[in-house]
Scaffold this active site. Structure first.
Site, short mmCIF file in Angstrom:
data_model
loop_
_atom_site.label_atom_id
_atom_site.label_comp_id
_atom_site.label_asym_id
_atom_site.label_seq_id
_atom_site.Cartn_x
_atom_site.Cartn_y
_atom_site.Cartn_z
N GLY A 1 27.71 -27.91 40.21
CA GLY A 1 28.96 -27.58 39.54
C GLY A 1 30.07 -27.25 40.52
O GLY A 1 31.22 -27.67 40.33
N THR A 2 29.74 -26.51 41.54
CA THR A 2 30.76 -26.09 42.50
C THR A 2 31.39 -27.30 43.18
O THR A 2 32.62 -27.41 43.27
CB THR A 2 30.15 -25.15 43.55
OG1 THR A 2 29.63 -24.00 42.88
CG2 THR A 2 31.18 -24.71 44.58
N ASN B 1 31.12 -18.79 31.26
CA ASN B 1 29.80 -18.34 31.71
C ASN B 1 29.55 -16.85 31.48
O ASN B 1 28.40 -16.43 31.40
CB ASN B 1 29.60 -18.67 33.19
CG ASN B 1 30.78 -18.31 34.05
OD1 ASN B 1 31.91 -18.73 33.78
ND2 ASN B 1 30.55 -17.52 35.07
N GLN C 1 28.69 -24.76 31.43
CA GLN C 1 28.00 -23.92 30.46
C GLN C 1 27.97 -24.50 29.05
O GLN C 1 27.39 -23.91 28.16
CB GLN C 1 28.63 -22.51 30.41
CG GLN C 1 28.42 -21.70 31.67
CD GLN C 1 26.98 -21.25 31.89
OE1 GLN C 1 26.13 -21.34 31.01
NE2 GLN C 1 26.70 -20.78 33.09
N SER D 1 26.42 -29.14 35.84
CA SER D 1 25.46 -28.73 36.86
C SER D 1 24.04 -28.81 36.30
O SER D 1 23.81 -28.47 35.13
CB SER D 1 25.77 -27.29 37.30
OG SER D 1 24.70 -26.80 38.09
N CYS E 1 28.10 -14.27 41.34
CA CYS E 1 28.69 -14.52 42.66
C CYS E 1 29.21 -13.24 43.26
O CYS E 1 29.32 -13.10 44.47
CB CYS E 1 29.84 -15.51 42.53
SG CYS E 1 29.46 -16.88 41.46
C1 LIG Z 1 27.14 -21.90 37.66
C2 LIG Z 1 28.50 -22.38 37.34
C3 LIG Z 1 29.20 -23.18 38.25
C4 LIG Z 1 28.63 -23.56 39.59
O1 LIG Z 1 27.60 -24.51 39.49
P1 LIG Z 1 26.56 -24.66 40.71
O2 LIG Z 1 25.76 -25.86 40.33
O3 LIG Z 1 25.77 -23.41 40.75
O4 LIG Z 1 27.36 -24.88 41.94
C5 LIG Z 1 30.46 -23.62 37.90
N1 LIG Z 1 31.00 -23.27 36.72
C6 LIG Z 1 30.36 -22.52 35.82
C7 LIG Z 1 31.01 -22.20 34.52
C8 LIG Z 1 29.08 -22.03 36.10
O5 LIG Z 1 28.46 -21.27 35.21
#
Ligand SMILES: *Cc1c(COP(=O)(O)O)cnc(C)c1O
Length: 387
Positions: free
Chosen positions: A71-72, A151, A179, A199, A325
């Protein structure tokens, strides 16, 4: 001791079906998907099948799906990629105060490169309104990034409306859908976005894999250079097992969505009612109508969220305060604060995120422990005087 995991928005266990689907791509079909020989060709077939199955769920074309490391990375690629590629059209970006740090920090890094960022504040329920967005768009605006489901509080934004506003004014729209995948039924055309991030590990898939949907003809700059992988959008040897796992996780998410939604709605409603009946001086954070079924955020007056997290952990129950985080630092959640909850109350907010293995039979135990620990922490809190 009984261990109960209520932190599914931080990460989830890999679904056994996902694990089984991935296994051959570690052990037998280990070729490099870019190699021309049989080993490579077999890996390539698996990678492209994964892409096609996701495209089918999303109702988009396979060429619009780029696999990433999560996701990041997808959020970074969408926001910086769009900002760099569209610089000649303007330097203004709009986002919201309740975004994940992957979005907020990507925007912040652009500010340091001369871009201007407007951060919209949601209403008390956690919603960004289409009017508010319309008013923030200027001739220089090139991108809007607003998340689908939050999230920390689970609130769902009206993405079709918001994306419509952006498009009316010729602005690209990105959504962090990390999410919402597997929790809200959608296809890409229904959402009407240009960019969308998912993600794996938030949806019972593996960690370290994700995707970015990039609508055909969307101008975004490549951030990682090297080979011509992923339609030259992202260089690097493809994570075949990861892509297969992500596709399987999405497929299961969509397959089981209706039954899981019903089950989790019942479970979280019973949980909220239990907390309301047993514990005084609490605030349920955010709109309860418009939320994903697994997420509940509750602020407990006069105690530190961090203390609740640690006390529950000693009893085997895993929850979180603020966002994962920033745990370590005792700062109230930026999301809860953005809803106008006062700092002292926000300090005591806890996210309970239920999941596939959350069992109604555990509810009494969870409520017993929570009631007892909140009472104990309040009995030693100088801030608390029972009403
Ligand atoms: C966990 C999360 C991310 C980051 O995803 P990763 O795969 O852990 O890098 C980004 N946005 C939201 C809303 C998340 O919950």
């Amino acid at each position: 001791m009984k261990r109960i995991y209520l932190d599914h928005n931080a990460t989830t266990p890999v679904h056994p079906e996902v694990f089984e689907a991935m296994k051959p791509y570690f052990l037998d079909i280990y070729g490099n998907a870019s190699s021309v020989h049989e080993f490579g060709r077999k890996a390539r077939v698996a990678l492209e099948q994964a892409r096609e199955s996701i495209a089918k769920l999303f109702n988009c074309s396979p060429e619009e799906i780029v696999f990433t490391s999560g996701g990041t990375e997808s959020d970074n690629m969408a926001i910086k990629g769009a900002a760099f590629a569209n610089k000649s059209n303007g330097n203004h970006i709009i986002t919201s105060a309740i975004e994940h740090h992957a979005v907020l920090e990507s925007c912040h890094s652009l500010e340091q490169r001369g871009y201007e960022v407007t951060v919209l504040t949601p209403d008390a329920k956690g919603l960004i309104s289409p009017d508010q967005l319309r008013q923030a768009i200027k001739p220089e605006t090139i991108l809007v990034s607003i998340m689908h489901a939050n999230n920390e509080i689970g609130i769902i934004q009206d993405i079709p409306e918001l994306a419509g506003v952006a498009h009316d004014l010729g602005v690209l729209f990105h959504t962090d859908a990390v999410q919402s995948a597997g929790k809200i039924p959608y296809t890409i055309d229904q959402l009407g976005v240009d960019l969308l991030a998912v993600s794996g590990h938030k949806i019972y898939g593996p960690k370290g894999v994700g995707l970015l949907y990039i609508k055909k003809k969307t101008n975004i700059r490549t951030l990682s250079h090297g080979g011509s992988h992923e339609f030259k959008r992202r260089a690097g040897t493809e994570n075949v097992a990861g892509a297969v796992g992500l596709a399987k996780a999405l497929e299961i998410g969509w397959r089981d969505m209706e039954s899981e939604t019903t089950r989790l709605n019942r479970l979280t409603s019973a949980f909220v009612n239990g907390v309301k009946n047993r514990i005084d001086d609490i605030t349920i954070i955010g709109d309860q109508e418009n939320r994903v079924p697994n997420t509940v955020n509750i602020a407990f007056e006069a105690i530190e969220g961090e203390s609740i997290v640690l006390s529950l952990d000693m009893k085997g129950i895993a929850v979180s305060s603020g966002s994962a985080c920033s745990s370590g630092a005792v700062e109230p959640s930026h999301v809860v604060l953005a809803l106008g909850i006062p700092g002292a109350l926000a300090q005591g907010s806890i996210r309970f995120s239920f999941g596939r293995h959350s069992d109604e039979a555990d509810l009494d135990y969870i409520l017993d422990v929570l009631e007892k620990e909140v009472a104990r922490l309040r009995s030693i809190s100088p801030l608390y005087s029972a009403k």
